[in-house]
Design an enzyme around this catalytic site. Structure first.
Site, short mmCIF file in Angstrom:
data_model
loop_
_atom_site.label_atom_id
_atom_site.label_comp_id
_atom_site.label_asym_id
_atom_site.label_seq_id
_atom_site.Cartn_x
_atom_site.Cartn_y
_atom_site.Cartn_z
CG HIS A 552 61.74 11.45 7.83
ND1 HIS A 552 61.71 10.91 6.56
CD2 HIS A 552 63.04 11.75 8.07
CE1 HIS A 552 62.93 10.90 6.05
NE2 HIS A 552 63.75 11.40 6.95
N PRO A 553 59.39 11.82 12.22
CG PRO A 553 59.85 11.89 14.52
CD PRO A 553 60.47 11.54 13.20
#
Length: 627
Positions: A552-553
């Site tokens: 989930h960057p």
């Protein structure tokens, strides 16, 4: 049709998960091709356009979770001409199988990024570096992810608006979540928080184990509610909802591009690697992009706008390659500076704790030897049912509050992913590859429980305080950028995640799990054997060794008001100081949402497309409520 690399990797997964033999490979491929596509999913694939025009109204860079949505929605304006450029190829039959999600990593559909070693995390991974998979395929990371549909918390969006981002509050976000959604869970049919008839199909997997039912009951036993975590309140336990359709993955390419593939004004180019945004220095306007396709460098012009939807890593990389980024960094690499902006800062990710495993005595988990390969495979390809429909193996999730969460309990700080699967020898090879763990760690922690009934909880930190960076390694657009996740730079992140691990253990000790003889796998991991098992210091050591990205960057092109010196885009997602250039993807998030980020990225893309229509006076049906 199927790349050798993808098939080889994915079929290792099929063999490991459902016990198939190599003799079954032709059956799996033929079955998926014939039954699944011709009978159950008649929509044809997007057309890979040759040749391309020299000029379009809008050029969308990146055909992933955001870009596919943006291109589809912009093409609704019939007199606009849209080009969608994607660096990777199309999806294939194997990518459609939900249970094989992990086996698509490290193939040609993955950018195969790694984090920089810091000495604070990923210590059990080779070189102290975590793997960071990112989708390099039409549909992007929505093709590689575990398909979990989680919107985040109401307070996330209220915070965005409080930071000065007008129009990004919860009610506006909810409007766009519902716009996309075609929710097929009957018990949510009349919910004011869900939509039907949208492009994106959302439903539960049609197959589950008794363990996930026990997981939800354990949450209730602990005082949490079994609730729709995408509804009015988030805190609670739930059987997972996912972006699946008739038992198969519903990527953004399948949802948003296939239905509009015949629109004359939408061109899609795959295997087109964008290397630079062309900016006219005199007017400070983005006029087009340069890209490489089939080994040939090409340029295409944008009459109105270039829309960057390449994701938090690649959007930041492209901006910096084009001279838009931190001056000191660009000058160091001799990249001519066009605009000094804090691109690549503010990187956030949901770091998680892998390896927290519980053994059971009853045959209730997904164990290879228990399933007959041919019937199970045909159950999937013909009926879209069975264990192969599980969401990458994840069956349940929960949102819980540690003692550090807000007093009301309305903004939980830990999420659990629950998966009821064992590891066999074939899958073990893939576990080592996907996580990048050392042989010693695998042999100590995972090998002893191979082929045994087990289940796991992966606690993850919802709102990290630590911030990382994305930077160029060089001015070479084909060299991977340098990713410093900077996990646990703020010690409060570790303290909170340790509390999450302790809550996860309490879940496993609930009365409902006693019927299965559930107990924690107590083998100590290498590097932590000197610590007392189960102590805070032990869990901290465990977390530092088996740190895990939850993919989930976000945040590397931060959205913010004009008086925010760290902002890269304004609340209408326009890059500051460069006309005709927007960023519409996860990189614009000022702070990470509380949960899996794919659904919020689709929401951002829906809203971003409407912002473009409004700014070019093409928004025919518009309510001021959602400005």
């Amino acid at each position: 049709m199927l790349s050798t690399i993808v098939v080889t990797s994915a079929l290792k997964g099929a063999i490991g998960l459902v016990g198939t033999g190599l003799w079954l490979v032709p059956l799996l491929i033929a079955g998926l091709s014939y039954y699944h596509y011709d009978q159950l999913d008649p929509e044809s694939r997007p057309i890979n356009r040759y040749p391309l025009d020299r000029e379009y109204d809008f050029v969308v860079v990146g055909g992933g979770s955001a870009g596919a949505v943006v291109a589809s929605r912009l093409s609704e304006i019939g007199h606009w001409r849209i080009l969608l450029l994607e660096a990777g190829p199309d999806e294939n039959e194997i990518t459609d199988v939900p249970s094989l999600a992990a086996y698509l990593q490290l193939t040609k559909l993955d950018w195969k990024y790694k984090t920089e070693p810091t000495g604070r995390a990923c210590l059990g991974m080779k070189g102290g570096r975590c793997n960071w998979p990112r989708g390099k395929v039409l549909g992007g990371s929505s093709v590689l992810n575990y398909m979990l549909y989680v919107r985040g918390n109401r307070m996330d969006y209220e915070h965005w608006e409080a930071l000065g981002n007008k129009g990004w509050g919860y009610e506006q976000a909810l409007h766009y979540f519902k716009k996309s959604e075609d929710n097929r869970n009957p018990y949510l049919a009349r919910s004011p928080y869900h939509g039907t008839g949208g492009y994106l199909t959302v439903q539960e997997s049609p197959w589950r184990t008794p363990l996930v039912v026990a997981f939800v009951q354990a949450g209730v036993e602990m005082g949490y509610e079994n609730r729709d975590i995408n509804g009015e309140h988030q805190t609670g336990f739930m059987i997972a909802q996912g972006t699946i359709r008739r038992g198969s993955r519903c990527s953004t390419a399948k949802a948003f591009l296939r239905p509009v593939r015949l629109r004359k004004n939408l061109h899609t180019a795959m295997n087109a690697h964008v290397t630079r945004i062309v900016v006219d220095r005199g007017t400070m306007r983005a006029t087009g992009v340069e890209f490489t396709r089939d080994g040939r460098k090409q340029t295409v012009r944008a009459r109105k706008e270039v829309v960057l939807s390449a994701g938090s890593i690649n959007s930041a990389q492209l901006l910096m390659l084009s001279g838009i980024g931190p001056r000191e960094h660009l000058e160091e690499l001799n990249v001519p500076v066009i605009r000094d902006l804090r691109v690549g800062d503010n990187l956030q990710d949901h770091v998680g704790m892998a390896g927290l495993t519980f053994l059971v005595d009853k045959p209730v988990a997904i164990v290879q030897s228990r399933f007959q390969a041919a019937p199970m495979t045909m159950q999937y390809v013909v009926n879209g049912r069975g264990p192969m429909t599980t969401l990458g193996g994840v069956e349940g999730y929960a949102f819980v509050n540690t003692k550090f969460a807000n007093e009301t309990g309305a903004h939980p700080d830990i999420q659990f992913h629950m998966a009821p699967a064992s590891i066999n020898s074939d899958a073990g090879v893939q576990v080592r590859k996907v996580l990048g763990i050392t042989d010693e760690l695998y042999d100590t922690v995972y090998r002893p429980i191979a082929n045994r009934d087990a289940w796991t909880i992966i606690p993850l930190l919802l709102r990290p305080r630590s911030r990382g960076t994305v930077r160029l390694q060089s001015s070479n657009p084909f060299q991977s950028p340098k990713i410093d996740a900077n996990y646990f730079d703020d010690p409060r992140d570790m303290t909170t995640l340790v509390e999450g691990a302790k809550i996860a253990v309490k879940v496993s000790q609930a009365r409902v799990f006693r019927q299965f003889g559930s107990r924690i796998h107590r083998t100590k991991i290498p590097g932590c054997k000197h610590l007392k098992f189960g102590s805070d210091k032990y869990w901290e050591c465990h977390i530092r060794h088996i740190s895990m990205t939850i993919y989930h960057p976000v945040g590397t092109a931060k959205m913010g008001p004009a008086d925010d010196p760290t902002a890269v885009v304004d609340p209408r997602l326009r890059v500051y100081g460069v006309k005709g250039l927007r960023v519409i993807d996860a990189s614009i998030m000022p702070t990470i949402t509380s949960g899996n980020t794919n659904a919020p990225v689709i929401m951002i893309a829906e809203k971003g497309a409407d912002l473009i229509k409004q700014d070019w006076n093409e928004f025919k049906i518009y309510s001021s409520t959602f400005q």
